[in-house]
Design an enzyme around this catalytic site. Sequence first.
Site, PDB file in Angstrom:
ATOM      1  N   ASN A   1     -11.076  23.665  11.198  1.00  0.00           N
ATOM      2  CA  ASN A   1     -10.349  22.750  12.070  1.00  0.00           C
ATOM      3  C   ASN A   1      -9.322  21.974  11.255  1.00  0.00           C
ATOM      4  OD1 ASN A   1     -13.345  22.900  13.127  1.00  0.00           O
ATOM      5  ND2 ASN A   1     -12.102  22.280  14.858  1.00  0.00           N
TER       6      ASN A   1
ATOM      7  N   HIS B   1      -7.574  20.718  20.406  1.00  0.00           N
ATOM      8  CA  HIS B   1      -8.527  21.120  19.361  1.00  0.00           C
ATOM      9  C   HIS B   1      -7.849  22.213  18.535  1.00  0.00           C
ATOM     10  CE1 HIS B   1     -12.764  22.326  18.090  1.00  0.00           C
ATOM     11  NE2 HIS B   1     -12.136  23.459  17.873  1.00  0.00           N
TER      12      HIS B   1
ATOM     13  N   CYS C   1     -14.768  29.799  13.754  1.00  0.00           N
ATOM     14  CA  CYS C   1     -15.456  30.442  14.871  1.00  0.00           C
ATOM     15  C   CYS C   1     -16.019  31.774  14.393  1.00  0.00           C
ATOM     16  CB  CYS C   1     -14.506  30.661  16.034  1.00  0.00           C
ATOM     17  SG  CYS C   1     -15.246  31.602  17.376  1.00  0.00           S
TER      18      CYS C   1
ATOM     19  N   HIS D   1      -7.189  24.493  15.062  1.00  0.00           N
ATOM     20  CA  HIS D   1      -7.646  25.004  13.768  1.00  0.00           C
ATOM     21  C   HIS D   1      -6.410  25.195  12.892  1.00  0.00           C
ATOM     22  CE1 HIS D   1     -12.014  26.057  14.355  1.00  0.00           C
ATOM     23  NE2 HIS D   1     -11.658  25.621  15.543  1.00  0.00           N
TER      24      HIS D   1
ATOM     25  N   ARG E   1     -20.733  20.058  14.543  1.00  0.00           N
ATOM     26  CA  ARG E   1     -20.982  21.210  15.417  1.00  0.00           C
ATOM     27  C   ARG E   1     -20.107  22.410  14.993  1.00  0.00           C
ATOM     28  NH1 ARG E   1     -18.321  24.812  18.198  1.00  0.00           N
ATOM     29  NH2 ARG E   1     -16.887  23.213  18.923  1.00  0.00           N
ATOM     30  N   ASP E   2     -18.796  22.246  15.059  1.00  0.00           N
ATOM     31  CA  ASP E   2     -17.906  23.369  14.778  1.00  0.00           C
ATOM     32  C   ASP E   2     -18.021  23.804  13.316  1.00  0.00           C
ATOM     33  OD1 ASP E   2     -16.110  25.241  15.659  1.00  0.00           O
ATOM     34  OD2 ASP E   2     -14.476  23.855  16.078  1.00  0.00           O
TER      35      ASP E   2
HETATM   36 ZN    ZN Z   1     -13.089  25.138  17.023  1.00  0.00          ZN
END
Ligand code: ZN
Length: 312
Positions: free
Chosen positions: A249, A207, A240, A209, A15-16
Amino acid sequence: MLRPSKIEITEVGPRDGLQAESYFVPTKEKIAMVNNLIDAGIPRIEFSSFVSPRAVPQLADVTDVLAGLNRSTDTILAALVPNARGAIRACEAGVDEIIVFMSASESHNLKNVNRTVDESLAGFYDVAKIAGDAGIPVQGVIATALGCPFEGNVPVEQLSYIAKQYRELGFIGLGLGDTTGMATPPVVQKAVRHLQDTVPELPIGLHFHNTRGIGLVNVLVGLDEGVAKYDASFGGMGECPFAPKATGNICTEDLVYLMHELGIETGIDLTKLIDVAKHVERVMGRELPGQLMKAGPRLELHSMSDVATASG
Ligand code: ZN
């Protein structure tokens, strides 16, 4: 606080990572990536997002991806949902878990989802109702929780303000997103301690990065505060699109390697995971930032004849 002896890693690369790519990764490649992650023993995967296909065309195939996944293991298949429409689609598709998200700061939330913080929270009531009726648990993420690229430091009271509403909505967990890699050890410690004091019912997930190279250092701080849930991305992918200069990440293989060296269980097969990252790198057709996939674990020894003599 004792470090946990076991942690739960959520793989967010599908996803990310993939949402930020400029091209559409074919559905069958996405299915292969996620099924390989399941086979490597990843306990929880953020496999895609039920956002508008116009907003994020890279993830428009979310329902088809889920239909192709191996559901025979305990791996939790979670999807991001931006609003009630997304929640209805996610419930119909049969996800294991729904993740909602909003930014801690007004400016980033407006930029990211075009709503104020309170408008986002109001919208989550509908999501909670839809998910509750379907018997699907919801986790709430706060993006830019550890620093906002437009506003700077985020007051911890803003985090507990949002977290308390997540608790009232019946969410089962709270994710703190370091969306643009602004977290540092003191920032992490202060935020986690404040939330553990004010909203102790919600288990915290972190979470990070690796934008400024200290993602794994921040994990160690989280461990020392007793946090047992971490997001990471295969090969260190992920950025992002709405945050300036945000890079990937923290890398899942690098994180798993560090945890195992510390004697912390993950339930993940590191050898298989490295193979997953190498496969993703081939699919993406470019070098990914992950480091363990290049160097190998430290006790993966080499033949002396394979290595040129080095000085220094
Ligand atoms: Zn993220």
